[in-house]
Design a protein around this motif. Structure first.
Motif, PDB file in Angstrom:
ATOM      1  N   ARG A  72       0.827  -1.213   0.000  1.00 35.75           N
ATOM      2  CA  ARG A  72       0.000   0.000   0.000  1.00 35.75           C
ATOM      3  C   ARG A  72       0.860   1.261   0.000  1.00 35.75           C
ATOM      4  O   ARG A  72       0.393   2.331  -0.411  1.00 35.75           O
ATOM      5  N   ALA A  73       2.093   1.169   0.483  1.00 40.30           N
ATOM      6  CA  ALA A  73       2.923   2.350   0.667  1.00 40.30           C
ATOM      7  C   ALA A  73       3.255   3.077  -0.642  1.00 40.30           C
ATOM      8  O   ALA A  73       3.083   4.301  -0.725  1.00 40.30           O
ATOM      9  N   PRO A  74       3.745   2.381  -1.685  1.00 44.34           N
ATOM     10  CA  PRO A  74       4.073   3.108  -2.915  1.00 44.34           C
ATOM     11  C   PRO A  74       2.880   3.856  -3.511  1.00 44.34           C
ATOM     12  O   PRO A  74       3.024   4.990  -3.981  1.00 44.34           O
ATOM     13  N   ALA A  75       1.717   3.237  -3.485  1.00 46.16           N
ATOM     14  CA  ALA A  75       0.530   3.889  -4.036  1.00 46.16           C
ATOM     15  C   ALA A  75       0.188   5.153  -3.252  1.00 46.16           C
ATOM     16  O   ALA A  75      -0.200   6.176  -3.835  1.00 46.16           O
ATOM     17  N   VAL A  99       3.186  19.994   3.774  1.00 40.23           N
ATOM     18  CA  VAL A  99       2.139  19.424   4.612  1.00 40.23           C
ATOM     19  C   VAL A  99       2.024  17.922   4.396  1.00 40.23           C
ATOM     20  O   VAL A  99       2.139  17.126   5.318  1.00 40.23           O
ATOM     21  N   SER A 100       1.787  17.519   3.139  1.00 41.29           N
ATOM     22  CA  SER A 100       1.492  16.113   2.887  1.00 41.29           C
ATOM     23  C   SER A 100       2.738  15.255   2.792  1.00 41.29           C
ATOM     24  O   SER A 100       2.720  14.092   3.164  1.00 41.29           O
ATOM     25  N   GLY A 101       3.838  15.805   2.264  1.00 43.78           N
ATOM     26  CA  GLY A 101       5.024  15.019   2.009  1.00 43.78           C
ATOM     27  C   GLY A 101       5.608  14.338   3.226  1.00 43.78           C
ATOM     28  O   GLY A 101       5.665  13.101   3.279  1.00 43.78           O
ATOM     29  N   PRO A 102       6.070  15.092   4.233  1.00 42.51           N
ATOM     30  CA  PRO A 102       6.699  14.455   5.399  1.00 42.51           C
ATOM     31  C   PRO A 102       5.777  13.493   6.127  1.00 42.51           C
ATOM     32  O   PRO A 102       6.202  12.400   6.525  1.00 42.51           O
ATOM     33  N   ALA A 103       4.534  13.884   6.322  1.00 44.44           N
ATOM     34  CA  ALA A 103       3.600  13.013   7.031  1.00 44.44           C
ATOM     35  C   ALA A 103       3.390  11.710   6.277  1.00 44.44           C
ATOM     36  O   ALA A 103       3.326  10.630   6.875  1.00 44.44           O
ATOM     37  N   GLU A 104       3.301  11.794   4.951  1.00 46.73           N
ATOM     38  CA  GLU A 104       3.073  10.585   4.163  1.00 46.73           C
ATOM     39  C   GLU A 104       4.299   9.682   4.165  1.00 46.73           C
ATOM     40  O   GLU A 104       4.179   8.449   4.164  1.00 46.73           O
ATOM     41  N   VAL A 105       5.498  10.277   4.177  1.00 44.46           N
ATOM     42  CA  VAL A 105       6.723   9.475   4.291  1.00 44.46           C
ATOM     43  C   VAL A 105       6.698   8.675   5.592  1.00 44.46           C
ATOM     44  O   VAL A 105       7.011   7.478   5.620  1.00 44.46           O
ATOM     45  N   ALA A 106       6.321   9.336   6.689  1.00 39.64           N
ATOM     46  CA  ALA A 106       6.264   8.650   7.979  1.00 39.64           C
ATOM     47  C   ALA A 106       5.207   7.559   7.985  1.00 39.64           C
ATOM     48  O   ALA A 106       5.439   6.440   8.459  1.00 39.64           O
ATOM     49  N   VAL A 107       4.042   7.872   7.462  1.00 38.01           N
ATOM     50  CA  VAL A 107       2.944   6.903   7.438  1.00 38.01           C
ATOM     51  C   VAL A 107       3.312   5.688   6.586  1.00 38.01           C
ATOM     52  O   VAL A 107       3.035   4.534   6.959  1.00 38.01           O
ATOM     53  N   CYS A 108       3.947   5.921   5.445  1.00 40.35           N
ATOM     54  CA  CYS A 108       4.328   4.798   4.580  1.00 40.35           C
ATOM     55  C   CYS A 108       5.426   3.959   5.220  1.00 40.35           C
ATOM     56  O   CYS A 108       5.478   2.737   5.019  1.00 40.35           O
ATOM     57  N   THR A 109       6.299   4.595   5.990  1.00 38.67           N
ATOM     58  CA  THR A 109       7.285   3.829   6.756  1.00 38.67           C
ATOM     59  C   THR A 109       6.586   2.895   7.727  1.00 38.67           C
ATOM     60  O   THR A 109       6.991   1.738   7.913  1.00 38.67           O
ATOM     61  N   ALA A 110       5.532   3.401   8.352  1.00 43.74           N
ATOM     62  CA  ALA A 110       4.752   2.559   9.260  1.00 43.74           C
ATOM     63  C   ALA A 110       4.148   1.366   8.529  1.00 43.74           C
ATOM     64  O   ALA A 110       4.150   0.240   9.036  1.00 43.74           O
ATOM     65  N   LEU A 111       3.648   1.585   7.332  1.00 44.86           N
ATOM     66  CA  LEU A 111       3.019   0.502   6.583  1.00 44.86           C
ATOM     67  C   LEU A 111       4.023  -0.582   6.178  1.00 44.86           C
ATOM     68  O   LEU A 111       3.670  -1.762   6.097  1.00 44.86           O
ATOM     69  N   ALA A 152       6.299   4.281  16.042  1.00 46.82           N
ATOM     70  CA  ALA A 152       7.017   5.554  16.083  1.00 46.82           C
ATOM     71  C   ALA A 152       6.771   6.352  14.807  1.00 46.82           C
ATOM     72  O   ALA A 152       6.510   7.561  14.855  1.00 46.82           O
ATOM     73  N   ALA A 153       6.851   5.694  13.644  1.00 46.87           N
ATOM     74  CA  ALA A 153       6.605   6.393  12.391  1.00 46.87           C
ATOM     75  C   ALA A 153       5.150   6.842  12.287  1.00 46.87           C
ATOM     76  O   ALA A 153       4.864   7.944  11.798  1.00 46.87           O
ATOM     77  N   LEU A 154       4.232   5.995  12.739  1.00 44.24           N
ATOM     78  CA  LEU A 154       2.813   6.359  12.736  1.00 44.24           C
ATOM     79  C   LEU A 154       2.573   7.631  13.536  1.00 44.24           C
ATOM     80  O   LEU A 154       1.949   8.587  13.049  1.00 44.24           O
ATOM     81  N   VAL A 155       3.063   7.672  14.765  1.00 41.91           N
ATOM     82  CA  VAL A 155       2.823   8.829  15.629  1.00 41.91           C
ATOM     83  C   VAL A 155       3.522  10.063  15.067  1.00 41.91           C
ATOM     84  O   VAL A 155       2.981  11.173  15.116  1.00 41.91           O
ATOM     85  N   ALA A 156       4.725   9.890  14.520  1.00 44.75           N
ATOM     86  CA  ALA A 156       5.403  11.023  13.890  1.00 44.75           C
ATOM     87  C   ALA A 156       4.568  11.584  12.752  1.00 44.75           C
ATOM     88  O   ALA A 156       4.470  12.808  12.575  1.00 44.75           O
ATOM     89  N   GLY A 157       3.955  10.711  11.961  1.00 42.50           N
ATOM     90  CA  GLY A 157       3.097  11.162  10.883  1.00 42.50           C
ATOM     91  C   GLY A 157       1.853  11.875  11.389  1.00 42.50           C
ATOM     92  O   GLY A 157       1.445  12.910  10.847  1.00 42.50           O
ATOM     93  N   LEU A 158       1.243  11.348  12.442  1.00 43.65           N
ATOM     94  CA  LEU A 158       0.051  11.993  13.015  1.00 43.65           C
ATOM     95  C   LEU A 158       0.401  13.357  13.594  1.00 43.65           C
ATOM     96  O   LEU A 158      -0.355  14.329  13.433  1.00 43.65           O
ATOM     97  N   VAL A 159       1.537  13.442  14.265  1.00 47.32           N
ATOM     98  CA  VAL A 159       1.979  14.721  14.828  1.00 47.32           C
ATOM     99  C   VAL A 159       2.256  15.715  13.710  1.00 47.32           C
ATOM    100  O   VAL A 159       1.941  16.910  13.829  1.00 47.32           O
ATOM    101  N   CYS A 160       2.829  15.241  12.596  1.00 45.26           N
ATOM    102  CA  CYS A 160       3.102  16.125  11.468  1.00 45.26           C
ATOM    103  C   CYS A 160       1.804  16.650  10.854  1.00 45.26           C
ATOM    104  O   CYS A 160       1.709  17.823  10.490  1.00 45.26           O
ATOM    105  N   ARG A 161       0.821  15.780  10.747  1.00 46.81           N
ATOM    106  CA  ARG A 161      -0.480  16.224  10.245  1.00 46.81           C
ATOM    107  C   ARG A 161      -1.050  17.318  11.134  1.00 46.81           C
ATOM    108  O   ARG A 161      -1.569  18.328  10.648  1.00 46.81           O
ATOM    109  N   ALA A 162      -0.963  17.122  12.441  1.00 52.93           N
ATOM    110  CA  ALA A 162      -1.470  18.120  13.376  1.00 52.93           C
ATOM    111  C   ALA A 162      -0.633  19.389  13.321  1.00 52.93           C
ATOM    112  O   ALA A 162      -1.162  20.502  13.416  1.00 52.93           O
ATOM    113  N   GLY A 163       0.684  19.245  13.158  1.00 48.33           N
ATOM    114  CA  GLY A 163       1.567  20.403  13.127  1.00 48.33           C
ATOM    115  C   GLY A 163       1.367  21.277  11.914  1.00 48.33           C
ATOM    116  O   GLY A 163       1.715  22.460  11.934  1.00 48.33           O
ATOM    117  N   ALA A 164       0.799  20.707  10.848  1.00 49.60           N
ATOM    118  CA  ALA A 164       0.579  21.486   9.639  1.00 49.60           C
ATOM    119  C   ALA A 164      -0.416  22.609   9.854  1.00 49.60           C
ATOM    120  O   ALA A 164      -0.414  23.599   9.129  1.00 49.60           O
TER     121      ALA A 164
END
Length: 304
Positions: A72-75, A99-111, A152-164
Motif C-alpha cells: 500500500r505504501a508506494p501507491a 504538509v502532505s510530504g513528510p507526514a506521508e513518508v512517515a505513514v508509509c514507513t509505518a506501513l 514511532a513512524a505512525l505517531v510522527a506522521g500523526l503529529v506532522c499532520r497536526a503540526g501542519a
C-alpha cells in the motif's frame, strides 16, 4: 527475556497495528484493519511454539499479510505526490509538500515496517540465521519494527499532520524564540523513518552506523515528545486523553536515552545495558508507555 519479548510483540500484532491502521486512513485501510487480527493471531501463536515447521508456517502467513500491507505504501506516496502537484498548479499556489510530504513518508514507513519484522520472524522461527544474524537479534528485530518502526513512524506522521495546522511559533513564545510546530513536526516525520532506516543499515555496516541511526531516531522521537506535550496535549478535551499523551511524551525521554546509551556502548565499548535489561526497560517502556498510550490517545482524539 523470551516471555517478555513475546508479550510485547503480541501486543503490537493484535492491537497496536490494527488500531494504527485506522488512524492512518479510517476509510482506505478499514478492511485491512478489520481483517488484520486473523493473521496477527497466527503470528502471535507462532511466538509460543518451539522453532520448527508449524511455527514457521504460521509466521509465513503473518508475513504474507504484512507484505500485502507494505504494497500500500508506494501507491500512497504516488497519490500524495499527485495531490501535491495538483495543489501547486491550482491558481499558481505553491506545492503543498510541506504538509502532505513528510507526514506521508512517515505513514508509509509505518506501513512497510511490519513486513521487516515479519521477515525476521519467519527466519527466527525457522532457526535460520538470516544474513548471518544471531537468532536472538532476529527475535528482537520483531518488536523493534513493530514499535520503533510502525508505531514511532505512525505517531510522527500523526503529529506532522497536526503540526501542519499549528501556529507559526510555539504558544506563548516570541517570534524566533522556539522552533515552529510545523518545522519541528516535519523534522520528526523525516527523522524517525530516517533514523529507523539508519539503524537497520547499521546492522549490516557496523556499530558506529547504528549509533548514528540511534542519534537521528532519538532526536526525531524527542521532537515527537515535545510537540505532543507542548501542542497536542493542551488541546485534549478530557483528562484521560491528556494523561495518555503526557505519559507517552514523558516515557520517550527516558526510553530513547536508554537507546542512545546502548548504541554508544556497542560502538565505543563503554559499560551499557544488556539486551535482557533493555527489553525490560526500553522495550517495555516503549510498548506500554509510548506505543499503547499514544494509540489510545490518538483514537480518543479522532473520536473527539
Amino acid at each position: 527475556m523470551t516471555v517478555l519479548v513475546n508479550l510485547i510483540v503480541t501486543l503490537g500484532m493484535l492491537y497496536v497495528v490494527p488500531a494504527g491502521l485506522r488512524l492512518i486512513d479510517p476509510a482506505g485501510l478499514r478492511t485491512a484493519a478489520r481483517l488484520w487480527p486473523v493473521p496477527a493471531a497466527l503470528g502471535a501463536l507462532c511466538l509460543w511454539l518451539p522453532r520448527g515447521i508449524p511455527a514457521t508456517v504460521l509466521a509465513a502467513l503473518y508475513a504474507a499479510a504484512a507484505l500485502a500491507l507494505a504494497t500500500r505504501a508506494p501507491a500512497r506516496l504516488l497519490e500524495a505526490r499527485r495531490r501535491s502537484r495538483a495543489g501547486g498548479s491550482a491558481g499558481g499556489a505553491p506545492p503543498r509538500t510541506t504538509v502532505s510530504g513528510p507526514a506521508e513518508v512517515a505513514v508509509c514507513t509505518a506501513l512497510v515496517s511490519p513486513s521487516i519484522a515479519a521477515t525476521a520472524l519467519v527466519a527466527e522461527r525457522a532457526g535460520y540465521r538470516l544474513f548471518g544474524f544471531d537468532l536472538d537479534i532476529l527475535a528482537l528485530t520483531v518488536p523493534h519494527f513493530h514499535f520503533a518502526g510502525f508505531t514511532a513512524a505512525l505517531v510522527a506522521g500523526l503529529v506532522c499532520r497536526a503540526g501542519a495546522t499549528a501556529p507559526a511559533t510555539a504558544p506563548g513564545s516570541a517570534p524566533g524564540s522556539a522552533p515552529s510546530s510545523a518545522t519541528l513536526s516535519r523534522w520528526a516525520a523525516y527523522s524517525v523513518p530516517g533514523g529507523t532506516l539508519l539503524v537497520l543499515l547499521g546492522y549490516f555496516i557496523d556499530d558506529w552506523a547504528e549509533l548514528a541511526g540511534a542519534v537521528v531516531l532519538t532526536t526525531g522521537m524527542w521532537a515527537v515528545a515535545l510537540l505532543t506535550w507542548r501542542d497536542i496535549r493542551p488541546g485534549a478535551r478530557d483528562r484521560t486523553t491528556g494523561a495518555l499523551l503526557g505519559t507517552s511524551a514523558a516515557v520517550l525521554v527516558a526510553t530513547m536515552l536508554l537507546a542512545l546509551w546502548w548504541a554508544a556502548g556497542e560502538a565505543t565499548g563503554i559499560t551499557h545495558p544488556t539486551l535482557t535489561w533493555m527489553a525490560a526497560t526500553h522495550g517495555l517502556g516503549n510498548a506500554l508507555g509510548f506505543a499503547l498510550c499514544s494509540v489510545l490517545a490518538w483514537r480518543r482524539l479522532t473520536v473527539d
